[in-house]
Design an enzyme around this catalytic site. Structure first.
Site, mmCIF file in Angstrom:
data_model
loop_
_atom_site.group_PDB
_atom_site.id
_atom_site.type_symbol
_atom_site.label_atom_id
_atom_site.label_comp_id
_atom_site.label_asym_id
_atom_site.label_seq_id
_atom_site.Cartn_x
_atom_site.Cartn_y
_atom_site.Cartn_z
ATOM 1 N N HIS A 180 -5.606 3.906 9.494
ATOM 2 C CA HIS A 180 -6.916 4.572 9.484
ATOM 3 C C HIS A 180 -6.850 5.906 8.736
ATOM 4 O O HIS A 180 -7.744 6.234 7.948
ATOM 5 C CB HIS A 180 -7.365 4.795 10.931
ATOM 6 N N HIS A 185 -9.272 8.162 5.833
ATOM 7 C CA HIS A 185 -9.471 9.583 5.543
ATOM 8 C C HIS A 185 -8.820 10.067 4.251
ATOM 9 O O HIS A 185 -9.450 10.766 3.463
ATOM 10 C CB HIS A 185 -8.978 10.428 6.719
ATOM 11 N N GLU A 226 -17.287 9.203 9.541
ATOM 12 C CA GLU A 226 -16.552 8.084 10.153
ATOM 13 C C GLU A 226 -17.296 6.750 10.010
ATOM 14 O O GLU A 226 -16.671 5.721 9.771
ATOM 15 C CB GLU A 226 -16.298 8.343 11.649
ATOM 16 N N SER A 245 -11.638 1.405 6.905
ATOM 17 C CA SER A 245 -10.260 1.066 7.260
ATOM 18 C C SER A 245 -10.187 -0.183 8.133
ATOM 19 O O SER A 245 -9.135 -0.504 8.661
ATOM 20 C CB SER A 245 -9.590 2.257 7.967
HETATM 21 FE FE LIG Z 1 -11.103 9.010 11.832
#
Ligand SMILES: [Fe+2]
Length: 298
Positions: A180, A185, A226, A245
């Site tokens: 993730h 990110h 997010e 992700s």
């Molecule tokens: Fe996150």
């Protein structure tokens, strides 16, 4: 629903629940039994009954505990099985991202050119991201307090877990992991505009004086950086890291109820982090999203 079919890491940085690291059992312990206490896993964690996994999690946690900002991040000791997990995830994600990821994200994937066969080390990813947006990654042992996580963004620092999910559940993790962090990110931080929005969130949180304000900014972060979506040539595309992700999340987002991106409304919207998101906030375009968030956070 079995673990395999659940979404990727939904208990996340901006989520209010606590932490895997036991700070009292610092890195000074030497006995193997005690070392297993550094990282606390729940009995229903996929790696709970795997002593080798837990020992490795502890070694990786020690990297974070011993880390001095500005130093190169020491390499994590990943196993062949763990590199396989990365490969399995990449194979699932590539077609899903080709269909559902926004252009800005796909551009950053190409620019960073991260290894798809082996888990990249945080050190090399951090160097690549820093050269583009100035953001650097710093290792943490597990979830940190939302305020700590968000405030560090103001300084161009992204606090990053380094372990990978247990190999028995390659498409599921109950906590944010290096998949993730990197695929979500770090890749978005390789976009100047998304990196700037991360910094602006950090600065806004630094100015926040009440728990309510912090909570509202956390929710806004959740529903934008997010789990944010936008329109591109009439199609729904993801720019949020929790979507990008996870192949499961990317497919499920097509079924979500879409609401127009309104930062005020998003900051008041509750969410359940343990399931696919039934409500998403959708911007008319990438630049509309960028302008709206920039104006709101400033
Ligand atoms: Fe996150």
């Amino acid at each position: 629903m079995s673990n395999q079919h659940r979404a990727t890491p939904l208990s996340d940085h901006v989520d209010m629940r606590i932490v895997t690291a036991d700070t009292e059992a610092e890195a000074t312990v030497t006995d193997q039994t005690d070392r297993n206490r550094i990282v606390q896993l729940d009995p229903d964690h996929p790696g709970f009954r795997d002593p080798e996994y837990r020992a490795r999690r502890n070694r990786i946690a020690e990297i974070a505990f011993g880390y001095q900002p500005g130093q190169p991040i020491p390499d994590a000791p990943y196993t062949a099985e763990e590199h396989d997990v990365w490969r399995v995830i990449q194979r699932a994600l590539q077609p899903a991202q080709a269909r559902h990821a926004c252009a800005e994200y796909r551009l950053s994937v190409d620019r960073l050119a991260l290894d798809r066969e082996r888990i990249p080390q945080l050190r090399e990813v951090s160097e690549k991201v820093q050269a583009i947006s100035g953001f650097r990654l710093e290792p943490v042992a597990g979830l940190v307090e939302p305020r700590v996580f968000l405030e560090s963004l103001a300084d161009g620092v992204f606090l990053c877990t380094q372990y990978i999910r247990h190999h028995s559940t390659p498409l599921y993790t109950p906590e944010p992991d290096v998949v993730h962090e990197i695929i979500g990110h770090a890749v978005t931080l390789g976009s100047e505009r998304l990196a700037e929005l991360n910094r602006l969130f950090g600065a806004a949180v630094k100015r926040a004086t009440s728990a309510t304000e912090l909570e509202r900014l956390s929710r806004l972060y959740w529903f934008t950086l997010e789990f944010g979506v936008l329109r591109e040539d009439g199609e729904l595309k993801a720019y949020g890291t929790g979507l990008l992700s996870s192949a499961g999340e990317l497919e499920a987002m097509q079924q979500a109820e879409l609401r127009p991106l309104d930062p005020d409304a998003a900051s008041r919207q509750d969410y359940d982090p343990t399931n696919f998101q039934p409500i998403l906030f959708c911007a008319d375009s990438f630049s509309a999203m960028y302008q709206t968030l920039r104006a709101y956070l400033a």
